[in-house]
Design a protein around this motif. Structure first.
Motif, PDB file in Angstrom:
ATOM      1  N   ALA A   1      31.353  67.465  36.855  1.00  0.00           N
ATOM      2  CA  ALA A   1      32.556  66.628  36.876  1.00  0.00           C
ATOM      3  C   ALA A   1      32.610  65.791  38.137  1.00  0.00           C
ATOM      4  O   ALA A   1      32.999  64.624  38.113  1.00  0.00           O
ATOM      5  N   ARG A   2      32.173  66.390  39.260  1.00  0.00           N
ATOM      6  CA  ARG A   2      32.197  65.645  40.519  1.00  0.00           C
ATOM      7  C   ARG A   2      31.251  64.453  40.464  1.00  0.00           C
ATOM      8  O   ARG A   2      31.566  63.362  40.945  1.00  0.00           O
ATOM      9  N   ALA A   3      30.083  64.658  39.889  1.00  0.00           N
ATOM     10  CA  ALA A   3      29.114  63.572  39.808  1.00  0.00           C
ATOM     11  C   ALA A   3      29.636  62.422  38.971  1.00  0.00           C
ATOM     12  O   ALA A   3      29.379  61.249  39.257  1.00  0.00           O
ATOM     13  N   LEU A   4      30.384  62.744  37.916  1.00  0.00           N
ATOM     14  CA  LEU A   4      30.949  61.690  37.080  1.00  0.00           C
ATOM     15  C   LEU A   4      32.097  60.981  37.791  1.00  0.00           C
ATOM     16  O   LEU A   4      32.322  59.787  37.603  1.00  0.00           O
ATOM     17  N   ARG A   5      32.840  61.741  38.596  1.00  0.00           N
ATOM     18  CA  ARG A   5      34.047  61.204  39.223  1.00  0.00           C
ATOM     19  C   ARG A   5      33.725  60.341  40.446  1.00  0.00           C
ATOM     20  O   ARG A   5      34.392  59.350  40.722  1.00  0.00           O
ATOM     21  N   VAL A   6      32.713  60.740  41.208  1.00  0.00           N
ATOM     22  CA  VAL A   6      32.400  60.065  42.462  1.00  0.00           C
ATOM     23  C   VAL A   6      31.331  59.003  42.240  1.00  0.00           C
ATOM     24  O   VAL A   6      30.215  59.315  41.856  1.00  0.00           O
ATOM     25  N   GLU A   7      31.664  57.764  42.464  1.00  0.00           N
ATOM     26  CA  GLU A   7      30.678  56.698  42.329  1.00  0.00           C
ATOM     27  C   GLU A   7      29.750  56.712  43.529  1.00  0.00           C
ATOM     28  O   GLU A   7      30.167  56.905  44.661  1.00  0.00           O
ATOM     29  N   ARG A   8      28.467  56.527  43.265  1.00  0.00           N
ATOM     30  CA  ARG A   8      27.477  56.537  44.325  1.00  0.00           C
ATOM     31  C   ARG A   8      26.829  55.163  44.438  1.00  0.00           C
ATOM     32  O   ARG A   8      26.515  54.525  43.429  1.00  0.00           O
ATOM     33  N   SER A   9      26.629  54.739  45.664  1.00  0.00           N
ATOM     34  CA  SER A   9      25.881  53.511  45.896  1.00  0.00           C
ATOM     35  C   SER A   9      24.412  53.828  46.187  1.00  0.00           C
ATOM     36  O   SER A   9      23.573  52.936  46.205  1.00  0.00           O
ATOM     37  N   ASN A  10      24.137  55.135  46.426  1.00  0.00           N
ATOM     38  CA  ASN A  10      22.803  55.574  46.848  1.00  0.00           C
ATOM     39  C   ASN A  10      22.342  54.812  48.095  1.00  0.00           C
ATOM     40  O   ASN A  10      21.181  54.449  48.226  1.00  0.00           O
ATOM     41  N   MET A  11      23.294  54.592  48.993  1.00  0.00           N
ATOM     42  CA  MET A  11      22.991  53.909  50.254  1.00  0.00           C
ATOM     43  C   MET A  11      23.660  54.656  51.405  1.00  0.00           C
ATOM     44  O   MET A  11      24.841  55.007  51.328  1.00  0.00           O
ATOM     45  N   LEU A  12      22.899  54.914  52.464  1.00  0.00           N
ATOM     46  CA  LEU A  12      23.414  55.535  53.674  1.00  0.00           C
ATOM     47  C   LEU A  12      23.359  54.532  54.819  1.00  0.00           C
ATOM     48  O   LEU A  12      22.484  53.670  54.854  1.00  0.00           O
ATOM     49  N   GLY A  13      24.285  54.660  55.751  1.00  0.00           N
ATOM     50  CA  GLY A  13      24.308  53.780  56.919  1.00  0.00           C
ATOM     51  C   GLY A  13      23.851  54.505  58.173  1.00  0.00           C
ATOM     52  O   GLY A  13      24.025  55.719  58.307  1.00  0.00           O
ATOM     53  N   LEU A  14      23.249  53.762  59.084  1.00  0.00           N
ATOM     54  CA  LEU A  14      22.837  54.287  60.386  1.00  0.00           C
ATOM     55  C   LEU A  14      23.137  53.235  61.440  1.00  0.00           C
ATOM     56  O   LEU A  14      22.633  52.110  61.366  1.00  0.00           O
ATOM     57  N   ILE A  15      23.966  53.581  62.416  1.00  0.00           N
ATOM     58  CA  ILE A  15      24.325  52.656  63.492  1.00  0.00           C
ATOM     59  C   ILE A  15      23.833  53.238  64.811  1.00  0.00           C
ATOM     60  O   ILE A  15      24.222  54.347  65.200  1.00  0.00           O
TER      61      ILE A  15
ATOM     62  N   GLU B   1      14.924  58.017  51.922  1.00  0.00           N
ATOM     63  CA  GLU B   1      14.167  57.394  50.834  1.00  0.00           C
ATOM     64  C   GLU B   1      13.476  58.432  49.953  1.00  0.00           C
ATOM     65  O   GLU B   1      13.340  58.238  48.747  1.00  0.00           O
ATOM     66  N   GLU B   2      13.074  59.559  50.550  1.00  0.00           N
ATOM     67  CA  GLU B   2      12.477  60.636  49.759  1.00  0.00           C
ATOM     68  C   GLU B   2      13.457  61.174  48.718  1.00  0.00           C
ATOM     69  O   GLU B   2      13.037  61.694  47.680  1.00  0.00           O
ATOM     70  N   ARG B   3      14.740  61.031  48.991  1.00  0.00           N
ATOM     71  CA  ARG B   3      15.771  61.550  48.105  1.00  0.00           C
ATOM     72  C   ARG B   3      16.466  60.448  47.307  1.00  0.00           C
ATOM     73  O   ARG B   3      17.536  60.654  46.749  1.00  0.00           O
ATOM     74  N   GLY B   4      15.868  59.272  47.294  1.00  0.00           N
ATOM     75  CA  GLY B   4      16.369  58.200  46.455  1.00  0.00           C
ATOM     76  C   GLY B   4      17.465  57.347  47.059  1.00  0.00           C
ATOM     77  O   GLY B   4      18.162  56.632  46.333  1.00  0.00           O
ATOM     78  N   TYR B   5      17.610  57.383  48.390  1.00  0.00           N
ATOM     79  CA  TYR B   5      18.642  56.590  49.059  1.00  0.00           C
ATOM     80  C   TYR B   5      18.018  55.430  49.830  1.00  0.00           C
ATOM     81  O   TYR B   5      16.944  55.564  50.413  1.00  0.00           O
ATOM     82  N   GLN B   6      18.723  54.309  49.829  1.00  0.00           N
ATOM     83  CA  GLN B   6      18.374  53.202  50.700  1.00  0.00           C
ATOM     84  C   GLN B   6      19.187  53.316  51.988  1.00  0.00           C
ATOM     85  O   GLN B   6      20.210  53.999  52.034  1.00  0.00           O
ATOM     86  N   VAL B   7      18.733  52.642  53.035  1.00  0.00           N
ATOM     87  CA  VAL B   7      19.381  52.765  54.337  1.00  0.00           C
ATOM     88  C   VAL B   7      19.752  51.389  54.872  1.00  0.00           C
ATOM     89  O   VAL B   7      18.932  50.465  54.853  1.00  0.00           O
ATOM     90  N   LEU B   8      20.985  51.269  55.338  1.00  0.00           N
ATOM     91  CA  LEU B   8      21.469  50.058  55.996  1.00  0.00           C
ATOM     92  C   LEU B   8      21.590  50.360  57.485  1.00  0.00           C
ATOM     93  O   LEU B   8      22.310  51.284  57.880  1.00  0.00           O
ATOM     94  N   VAL B   9      20.868  49.621  58.326  1.00  0.00           N
ATOM     95  CA  VAL B   9      20.808  49.893  59.768  1.00  0.00           C
ATOM     96  C   VAL B   9      21.552  48.804  60.539  1.00  0.00           C
ATOM     97  O   VAL B   9      21.435  47.612  60.221  1.00  0.00           O
ATOM     98  N   GLY B  10      22.311  49.215  61.531  1.00  0.00           N
ATOM     99  CA  GLY B  10      22.992  48.266  62.416  1.00  0.00           C
ATOM    100  C   GLY B  10      22.998  48.796  63.830  1.00  0.00           C
ATOM    101  O   GLY B  10      22.585  49.929  64.097  1.00  0.00           O
TER     102      GLY B  10
END
Length: 334
Positions: free
Chosen positions: A54-68, A89-98
Motif C-alpha cells: 500500500a505504501r508503494a502505491l501511495r508514495v510517488e517516487r521520482s527515483n532521484m536522490l539529491g546530493l549537495i 545507481e546500483e539501486r535504480g536511482y539517478q542523482v542530482l548534484v549541487g
C-alpha cells in the motif's frame, strides 16, 4: 489471528498524526528522538506491521536522490559523489548534484530547487545543520542524511554520517606533541558548525597540555594564504599547523614559500582528507585519511533504506580515520 492496527489506528492509539507516526517509523526527520523511540515501542507492543504494498502505491517516487556538497573546489567531495552516485545507481536511482559554495543563502536556494524536482531523499554536507533541517522540513517529508556535520546535529531527527572528528583532532595533535611541538596552530574554515566543533576539541587538548591554542580562520584562497603568512611572521610563530582539509594545507605550503620557511625543517604541516595529490606535494603531506567514497556510499544506502521502510542500523555513523605520516612533519628546529 490479529494482524495488528493500521497506521491510522496506531496514530489514534498514540495520539499523534499518521504523518508523525510514519516519519518516526521510517527514520525521517521532523520528530524528536524521544517520540521516535516511543512510537516504535508502542508499534512493537501493538504488533503493527507496515503494509509495504500500500505504501508503494501511495508514495510517488521520482527515483532521484539529491546530493549537495559545500565546495566542489575541494577534490575530497568528488570521491564522496562517486561513492554516493555508484550506490544510488546500483539501486535504480539517478542523482542530482549541487554545491552551496559555502554560501548559506545559496544552500537554502539549492535545497528548494531540488525539492521542486520531487527528490526521494537528500544528502547534504551542511553549512548550518539546523538551518538545513528547518528548510528541508518546510519543503519535504522525505528522508535526509547530514554528511560531515557537527555531532550536535544528531538531535535533529535526520540521519547523519561523518568521519570521527575527535579521533582526527586527537591523532594530529598527539603526533605533533610527540615530535616535540608546543606552538601548534589550527587552520580552519569559520562558519561551519563542524569546524567549530573541531576548534573546541583542539582547544581542550591544548589546554590539557598547558599549552596555548592558536586558531587561524580561513577564507578565500588569497585571504587564507595572507592570514597564514601573518601568523607565520611573528617571533612567536607556530612551529606546526594542522588544518581542516588538505586543500587548506596546500595554502599553508604557499604561505611557507612566501615567508621563506622550509617544510618540515621550519614548519610542520598536517592535513585532513588524504587527497591523491597530497602525497605528490614537496614534501609529501602528513594527513588524516578519511574514506569519503565510503561516506558517500553509506549515505545513499541509508536514504534508500529509509525510503523502503527499513529499520536503519546506526542512523548516526562515525567512520574511523587514520593518520598517514609522511614527510611534512618533523621535530621543531633547535
Amino acid at each position: 489471528m490479529s494482524s495488528g492496527p493500521t497506521l491510522k489506528g496506531l496514530a489514534a492509539i498514540i495520539g499523534i498524526s499518521p504523518t508523525a507516526v510514519s516519519m518516526a517509523l521510517n527514520g525521517r526527520p521532523g520528530v524528536s528522538d524521544e517520540l521516535r523511540a516511543r512510537v516504535r515501542a508502542i508499534a512493537a507492543e501493538q504488533g503493527y506491521r507496515p503494509n509495504f504494498a500500500a505504501r508503494a502505491l501511495r508514495v510517488e517516487r521520482s527515483n532521484m536522490l539529491g546530493l549537495i556538497s559545500r565546495n566542489l573546489s575541494n577534490p575530497g567531495y568528488l570521491r564522496l559523489i562517486d561513492g554516493f552516485s555508484g550506490a544510488a545507481e546500483e539501486r535504480g536511482y539517478q542523482v542530482l548534484v549541487g554545491t552551496s559554495d559555502l554560501d548559506q543563502a545559496r544552500e537554502t536556494n539549492m535545497i528548494r530547487a531540488m525539492t521542486n524536482r520531487q527528490l526521494d531523499g537528500l544528502a547534504i554536507a551542511p553549512i548550518d545543520a539546523k538551518a538545513v533541517l528547518a528548510t528541508w522540513q518546510d519543503e519535504s517529508d522525505r528522508p535526509l542524511v547530514l554528511v560531515n556535520s557537527a555531532r550536535s546535529a544528531r538531535s535533529s531527527g535526520a540521519m547523519s554520517i561523518r568521519g570521527n572528528a575527535s579521533q582526527a583532532v586527537r591523532s594530529a595533535v598527539d603526533h605533533l606533541l610527540e615530535l616535540g611541538h608546543s606552538r601548534i596552530a589550527l587552520l580552519t574554515n569559520p562558519g561551519l558548525s563542524s569546524a567549530s566543533e573541531r576548534v573546541s576539541l583542539f582547544r581542550r587538548m591544548m589546554k590539557a597540555q598547558g599549552l596555548t591554542s592558536r586558531v587561524i580562520s580561513g577564507g578565500t584562497a588569497d585571504e587564507t594564504v595572507e592570514r597564514v603568512v601573518r601568523a607565520l611572521s611573528g617571533d612567536d610563530r607556530p612551529t606546526a599547523v594542522m588544518t581542516d582539509s588538505d586543500l587548506l594545507a596546500h595554502y599553508v605550503y604557499e604561505a611557507a614559500i612566501e615567508t621563506g620557511l622550509r617544510i618540515p625543517h621550519d614548519l610542520s604541516v598536517v592535513g585532513h582528507d588524504d587527497l591523491p595529490t597530497s602525497r605528490l606535494l614537496g614534501p609529501a603531506l602528513t594527513t588524516i585519511a578519511l574514506d569519503r567514497f565510503e561516506i558517500g556510499r553509506q549515505a545513499a544506502t541509508m536514504l534508500i533504506g529509509a525510503l523502503n521502510g527499513d529499520e536503519i542500523d546506526r542512523p548516526h555513523r562515525e567512520l574511523p580515520v587514520e593518520l598517514k605520516v609522511r614527510q611534512s612533519t618533523a621535530p621543531p628546529a633547535g
